[in-house]
Design an enzyme around this catalytic site. Structure first.
Site, PDB file in Angstrom:
ATOM      1  N   GLU A 137     -55.437  98.909  -4.623  1.00  0.00           N
ATOM      2  CA  GLU A 137     -56.599  99.682  -5.082  1.00  0.00           C
ATOM      3  C   GLU A 137     -56.242 100.969  -5.838  1.00  0.00           C
ATOM      4  O   GLU A 137     -56.747 102.040  -5.537  1.00  0.00           O
ATOM      5  CB  GLU A 137     -57.490 100.026  -3.872  1.00  0.00           C
ATOM      6  CG  GLU A 137     -57.988  98.811  -3.125  1.00  0.00           C
ATOM      7  CD  GLU A 137     -58.815  99.167  -1.884  1.00  0.00           C
ATOM      8  OE1 GLU A 137     -59.043 100.368  -1.646  1.00  0.00           O
ATOM      9  OE2 GLU A 137     -59.212  98.248  -1.158  1.00  0.00           O
ATOM     10  N   GLU A 247     -59.239  88.766   0.676  1.00  0.00           N
ATOM     11  CA  GLU A 247     -60.103  89.403   1.676  1.00  0.00           C
ATOM     12  C   GLU A 247     -61.529  88.859   1.590  1.00  0.00           C
ATOM     13  O   GLU A 247     -62.508  89.600   1.697  1.00  0.00           O
ATOM     14  CB  GLU A 247     -60.092  90.928   1.494  1.00  0.00           C
ATOM     15  CG  GLU A 247     -58.693  91.524   1.481  1.00  0.00           C
ATOM     16  CD  GLU A 247     -58.664  93.037   1.352  1.00  0.00           C
ATOM     17  OE1 GLU A 247     -59.686  93.701   1.670  1.00  0.00           O
ATOM     18  OE2 GLU A 247     -57.615  93.579   0.943  1.00  0.00           O
TER      19      GLU A 247
END
Length: 341
Positions: A137, A247
């Site tokens: 991220e 995820e």
């Protein structure tokens, strides 16, 4: 329901010719969901237990106990294991960015600490963990940032943009056999997709050892569109790397929906979720030559991080199995799809 009494077909068997089927786990869920995990999944990811602050809370202190338990669970059940994550702006201890006097660490000190951490952690799990989300991220969510597309962070402030390349280099040194991934969310939104592509392309152009792109796939019943998901997969596939959904979950709420009155999902929600999971898996099978694993962020609705995000304490039902670990309509559609030619 225990392993011996499950009647539904196993996801890992249904999709054995397509991709691995994984789940995020923690020390609680490997106990309360043990039979479900062993029956349906052939890969696990540590939910939080391998993040920097969990493993390395103080400079001279490593706390491996919980991560070791998850690694042992993977070995016991013949599962692959993904490592998550080595570099992130969250869940990182303050000491890492400070010098001995309490001021900001300099570039050389921070890089040496990063290298030491990665050597220790990746080295410890090299016989269990086959791939790592090395960097997590780092792309900004601000669409207005045209040139400065990296997320502001202490990593960026102290080291500069090459902290990303350095992390991959250190991980490759620690385990030359491990597959190394860049991992991010909102990966199917066009503006962020293009930024992720730009970052990974630049790493490849520099000769950085990177082997895959992780699409977190925290989606909901309304966003993103299937067309955007397809476009993202095709864009990343142009890089010639492995792709993994790392995820996956499908929230029953829009991200900006803050309602708290729902105690059970409506039939309409469950039907829409089933339709969407079927459509997503149909799409993923089209690209199974470049998608090597699909990991859910959890295994069943009794435990999901979405119970606390973005609305704290609100129940969500984003997975294929319900709170009693029974197959939902979404599972039935995904299972039926697998046996179609």
């Amino acid at each position: 329901m225990n392993l011996s009494t499950r009647k539904e077909a196993s996801l890992k068997e249904l999709y054995k010719d397509d991709f691995q089927i994984g789940a995020a786990v923690n020390p609680l869920t490997i106990e309360i969901q043990k039979s479900l995990l062993a029956y349906h999944f052939n890969s696990i990811t540590a939910e939080n237990e391998m993040k920097f602050s969990s493993l390395h809370p103080e400079e001279e202190v490593y706390t491996f106990e919980n991560a070791d338990r998850l690694a042992a669970f993977a070995k016991e059940h013949g599962m692959a294991m993904r490592g998550h994550t080595l570099v992130w702006h969250n869940q990182t201890p303050d000491w890492l960015f400070e010098n001995e006097q309490g001021g900001p660490a300099d570039r050389a000190l921070l890089l040496e600490r990063l290298r030491s951490h990665i050597q220790t952690v990746v080295g410890r799990y090299k016989d269990t963990v086959y791939c790592w989300d090395v960097v997590n991220e780092v792309i900004s969510d601000e669409e207005s940032d045209k040139e400065e597309f990296l997320r502001p962070s202490k990593w960026l402030d102290i080291v500069g943009p090459d902290f990303i390349a350095k992390a991959f280099e250190y991980a490759h040194e620690a385990d030359p056999k491990a597959l190394l991934f860049y991992n991010d969310y909102n990966e199917s939104h066009p503006y962020k997709r293009d930024r992720i592509y730009r970052l990974v392309r630049s790493l490849l152009d520099q000769g950085v050892p990177i082997h895959g792109v992780g699409l977190q796939a925290h989606w909901n019943l309304f966003d993103p569109s299937l067309n955007d998901i397809r476009a993202a997969i095709e864009k990343y596939a142009e890089l010639g790397l492995q792709l993994q959904l790392t995820e996956l979950d499908l929230s029953v709420f829009r991200f900006d929906d803050r309602r708290t009155d729902l105690l059970q999902p409506s039939e309409e929600m469950l039907e829409r979720q089933a339709e969407l999971y079927e459509a997503v898996f149909r799409l993923l099978r089209e690209y199974r030559d470049c998608i090597s694993a699909v990991t859910f962020w959890g295994a069943a609705d009794d435990y999901t991080w979405l119970d606390g995000f973005p609305v704290r304490g609100r129940k969500n039902w984003p997975l294929l199995f319900d709170q009693s670990h029974r197959p939902k309509l979404a599972y039935e559609r995904v299972a039926a799809l697998a046996i179609q030619p």
